[in-house]
Motif scaffolding. Sequence first.
Motif, PDB file in Angstrom:
ATOM      1  N   UNK A  67      62.813-127.620 118.220  1.00 21.47           N
ATOM      2  CA  UNK A  67      63.866-127.975 116.959  1.00 21.47           C
ATOM      3  C   UNK A  67      65.290-127.909 117.505  1.00 21.47           C
ATOM      4  N   UNK A  68      65.817-127.396 118.376  1.00 19.10           N
ATOM      5  CA  UNK A  68      67.024-127.334 119.168  1.00 19.10           C
ATOM      6  C   UNK A  68      67.596-128.872 119.425  1.00 19.10           C
ATOM      7  N   UNK A  69      68.655-129.346 118.940  1.00 22.39           N
ATOM      8  CA  UNK A  69      69.095-130.698 118.986  1.00 22.39           C
ATOM      9  C   UNK A  69      70.563-130.525 119.640  1.00 22.39           C
ATOM     10  N   UNK A  70      71.321-129.400 119.308  1.00 18.46           N
ATOM     11  CA  UNK A  70      72.491-129.370 119.653  1.00 18.46           C
ATOM     12  C   UNK A  70      73.035-127.958 120.140  1.00 18.46           C
ATOM     13  N   UNK A  71      74.158-127.789 120.731  1.00 20.06           N
ATOM     14  CA  UNK A  71      74.606-126.513 120.933  1.00 20.06           C
ATOM     15  C   UNK A  71      76.165-126.366 120.694  1.00 20.06           C
ATOM     16  N   UNK A 109      85.733-122.766 120.919  1.00 20.04           N
ATOM     17  CA  UNK A 109      84.362-123.474 120.662  1.00 20.04           C
ATOM     18  C   UNK A 109      84.077-124.899 120.806  1.00 20.04           C
ATOM     19  N   UNK A 110      83.145-125.339 121.224  1.00 13.51           N
ATOM     20  CA  UNK A 110      82.985-126.753 121.278  1.00 13.51           C
ATOM     21  C   UNK A 110      81.685-127.189 121.129  1.00 13.51           C
ATOM     22  N   UNK A 111      81.469-128.312 120.440  1.00 10.25           N
ATOM     23  CA  UNK A 111      80.039-128.593 120.156  1.00 10.25           C
ATOM     24  C   UNK A 111      79.447-129.752 120.813  1.00 10.25           C
ATOM     25  N   UNK A 112      78.133-129.807 121.430  1.00 11.71           N
ATOM     26  CA  UNK A 112      77.617-131.037 122.288  1.00 11.71           C
ATOM     27  C   UNK A 112      76.307-131.155 121.832  1.00 11.71           C
ATOM     28  N   UNK A 162      77.856-128.489 114.998  1.00  7.72           N
ATOM     29  CA  UNK A 162      78.780-127.651 114.154  1.00  7.72           C
ATOM     30  C   UNK A 162      80.022-127.725 114.953  1.00  7.72           C
ATOM     31  N   UNK A 163      80.777-128.631 114.260  1.00 10.00           N
ATOM     32  CA  UNK A 163      82.283-128.796 114.976  1.00 10.00           C
ATOM     33  C   UNK A 163      82.813-127.692 115.588  1.00 10.00           C
ATOM     34  N   UNK A 164      83.398-127.612 116.604  1.00  9.44           N
ATOM     35  CA  UNK A 164      83.992-126.591 117.448  1.00  9.44           C
ATOM     36  C   UNK A 164      85.597-126.820 117.209  1.00  9.44           C
ATOM     37  N   UNK A 165      86.328-125.907 117.927  1.00  8.33           N
ATOM     38  CA  UNK A 165      87.755-125.737 117.878  1.00  8.33           C
ATOM     39  C   UNK A 165      88.457-127.033 117.744  1.00  8.33           C
TER      40      UNK A 165
END
Lengths: 249, 201
Positions: free
Chosen positions: B106-110, B119-122, B177-180
């Motif tokens: 189920x993991x799609x993002x980090x 933080x930064x999302x990918x 989940x948007x990061x900084x």
Amino acid sequence: MTETFAPETRFAVPGRIAVSQRAAAVWQTATLTEIRRETPYAATFRFAVPAWTGHLPGQHLMLRLTAGDGYTAQRHYSLASAPDASGHIELTLDHVEDGEVSGWFHTEARPGDRVEVRGPLSGFFAWPGDRPALLIGAGSGVVPLMSMVRHHRAHRLDVPLRLLVSARSPETLIYAREYGPETTPVFTRSAPEGVPVGRLDARHLAPVFAESGDWEAYVCGSNAFAEHASRLLVAAGQPVDRIRIERYG
Amino acid sequence: MNVTRGFTGRPRVHHPGLPPGQYDAGDDWPVLSAEVTPDLAPADWTFRVDGLVAEPRTWTWEDAHALPGSEYRGDIHCVTSWSKFGVRFGGVPLDAFLAAVRPAATATHAVAYSHTGYTTNLPLADLTGGKAWIAFSYEGQPLAPEHGGPARLLVPHLYFWKSAKWVAGLRLLDHDEPGFWEQNGYHARGNPWEEQRYSGD
């Protein structure tokens, strides 16, 4: 592979400041209306941007120039002007050696020329005017800080604001005619008679911290300056989550 | 698009590896961190991967260095318009860390995070398949603190704000989940080839 406990991060990044993101999405035409020389190496460029939706002091924009063959060059520039309803904005640019964008501005630009801008940008290096502000800038790093000073004056804000600005000499101090009692200049190469020459140091910060310990710090300059100033702030007891840094170069 | 009178740009040879709107910074490597550069010793550095994984794990400096190393040789691109060609980073592929923790289906993002809390999302797809590293060195030398040392995430095919400095961990999620910077108006993915600088691009 043994698992070890991960230390909780210090979460030192300052929090974001709410800003409108709407205007960041589109390029708008900006028409140059006025050029003012600030120092031998820096000038202010005033633009009419009729659709400008406003900005917070400290924010920047992206600027795009387009050559006849379709080549574009884009750069981030801090807004120098305080927010107002005039439909105009100002940028102050150093003439960067070999700079293709600043080179055009300093050698070719004249009133009537059109460029494109998008912004304002950054919910990070922005001062809403709601908290005490300690501003520390060097060279053209003073540009976004001047937007804050101008805003503070225009609205006669009660909240404390102090500016420490570093320049090589009085001749290279941008906005020299505009500083008031909120500002302490620091000259690193040459200074008027009786004024010490040297880098920003703890002695410059001491009276500011004697006045208050409740600052939000904004540091803007080269990386070397930002490293130096931020370490001085930390040594003076400023919490890292209230130090906002904008670096260039 | 308006043509700017009198603007010709630098005399230039078009470099096919240069994404739109970028310029070659040559030997310069600008520093654009928004926070105070941390004093972080390798002995105090850790890297954790958790969230939607079978076996959350934390690596110390020694643990991470025991994993098989590899190099990235190529270009990097910053959202502020500078690019650098032909740089060399040494480190460990992120795939090696992910294999050890076994991401859930189920993991799609980090969200990648730093020891400073940055933080930064990918999307996970941008972190796997040999596209991302935990980098310890640059041009054969230990990574300098202002460039993210002792260790940083390296995701060179995206704008460089995605390559979190002083990387502390990765949390796997089933959503973005948007990061900084993403919360500060920057794009959720940041592909320089599509010029995804800001939200709305």
